[in-house]
Design an enzyme around this catalytic site. Structure first.
Site: not given
Ligand code: OAD
Length: 228
Positions: A53, A87, A89, A104, A170
Site C-alpha cells: 500500500y 477507488n 485514490d 473501499h 468497474t
Molecule cells: P476491475 O479491475 O475489476 O475492473 C476494471 C474495469 O474497468 C473493467 O471492467 C475494465 O474493462 C474497465 N476499464 C479498463 N480501462 C478502462 C478505461 N480506460 N475506461 C473505462 N473503463 C475501463 O476494478 P474494479 O471493478 O474497480 O477492492 O474492482 C473492484 C474492487 O476490486 C476494487 O475496489 C478493489 C479490487 O480488489 C478492494 O481492494 C477491496
C-alpha cells in the site's frame, strides 16, 4: 434538480496511469489478494502489506485526474451529483468533485488498528511499529477482502434517490459494492461506460457505452446537459 450517482471503479483512473485489478497485467495478476489484501495477510506479514500500500500511495500521488474525472464537474451545473467510488485514490476529489463517498477506503489516510480513528497522512509511508496516539499499530485506511464495508448503507440510500446512475470502469466483481446497481428505483436510467462487457450490459434500462472513460463520459455528460 435531478440526482445523478456516478458509481466508479478502477477503470476511471486507468488513463491516469493507475492499474486496474482484473484487466490483463492488472494488479491481481501481479499480486495475490490473499497475500496483500485480507486481514489474514495482515496478521501473517504486515510488512509486506504495508509495502504494497505504500507503493500504491506513491503511485496515486504521482497520478493526475484525467478528462473523465474532470468532466463530472460540468454535470454539477445542472444536476445534483454524487460520486460513489470503489477507488482508494483521491482523483475525484483532486478533479474538484464535492460529494465523493469511498466504499473501499482512502489510501491517503491511515487508520488505527484498535480505535479505528483515521489520520490524513498524504505521502507518508506507514512503517511496522508506527503507532497511533493511543499506542496501536497504524494500517492503511482501506477495506480488505472479508471486511465490513462501512459506507455501504450510505451508498445504498444515495442510489435509491438516483434518477440517473452512471456505472463507469468497474467489472462489478466485488460484493457488496456490486449490489449497488440493484438499489436504484425502476425509473432510474442506467448508463454503463466500459470498453469491455460487464454483467450489467444485458439488463433492461441499461445503455452500454462501450468506450474508455475519457471518451465515453464527457460525451454522455454533454448529451445529458443538452437534454435536461
Ligand atoms: P476491475 O479491475 O475489476 O475492473 C476494471 C474495469 O474497468 C473493467 O471492467 C475494465 O474493462 C474497465 N476499464 C479498463 N480501462 C478502462 C478505461 N480506460 N475506461 C473505462 N473503463 C475501463 O476494478 P474494479 O471493478 O474497480 O477492492 O474492482 C473492484 C474492487 O476490486 C476494487 O475496489 C478493489 C479490487 O480488489 C478492494 O481492494 C477491496
Amino acid at each position: 434538480m435531478q440526482h445523478v450517482v456516478i458509481f466508479s471503479g478502477a477503470g476511471i483512473s486507468a488513463e491516469s496511469g493507475l492499474k486496474t485489478f482484473r484487466d490483463s497485467d492488472g494488479l491481481w495478476e501481479n499480486y495475490k489478494i490473499t497475500e496483500v489484501a485480507t486481514p489474514e495477510a495482515w496478521d501473517k506479514d504486515p510488512k509486506l502489506v504495508l509495502e504494497f500500500y505504500n507503493m500504491r500511495r506513491k503511485q496515486v500521488l504521482d497520478a493526475k485526474p484525467n478528462t473523465a474525472h474532470l468532466a463530472i464537474l460540468e454535470l454539477e451545473k445542472k444536476f445534483k451529483v454524487q460520486v460513489v467510488t470503489q477507488n482508494i485514490d483521491d482523483l475525484h476529489e483532486r478533479a474538484g468533485s464535492r460529494n465523493v463517498l469511498h466504499l473501499h477506503g482512502e489510501i491517503l489516510k491511515a487508520r488505527s488498528t484498535k480505535t479505528h480513528l483515521t489520520y490524513l497522512i498524504n505521502g507518508h509511508e506507514i512503517k511496522p511499529g508506527e503507532l497511533c496516539e493511543n499506542g496501536h499499530q497504524l494500517r492503511p485506511d482501506v477495506v480488505w477482502f472479508g471486511e465490513h464495508v462501512p459506507n455501504m448503507d450510505k451508498a445504498e440510500k444515495l442510489c435509491e434517490k438516483a434518477d440517473i446512475l452512471i456505472v463507469i470502469g468497474t467489472s462489478l466483481n466485488v460484493y457488496p459494492a456490486a449490489n449497488l446497481v440493484d438499489c436504484v428505483n425502476n425509473n432510474c436510467k442506467i448508463y454503463l461506460i466500459d470498453p469491455s462487457e460487464v454483467p450489467l450490459w444485458k439488463r433492461k434500462n441499461v445503455t452500454h457505452i462501450k468506450q474508455k472513460a475519457s471518451e465515453g463520459l464527457p460525451a454522455l455528460i454533454k448529451e445529458l446537459l443538452e437534454k435536461f
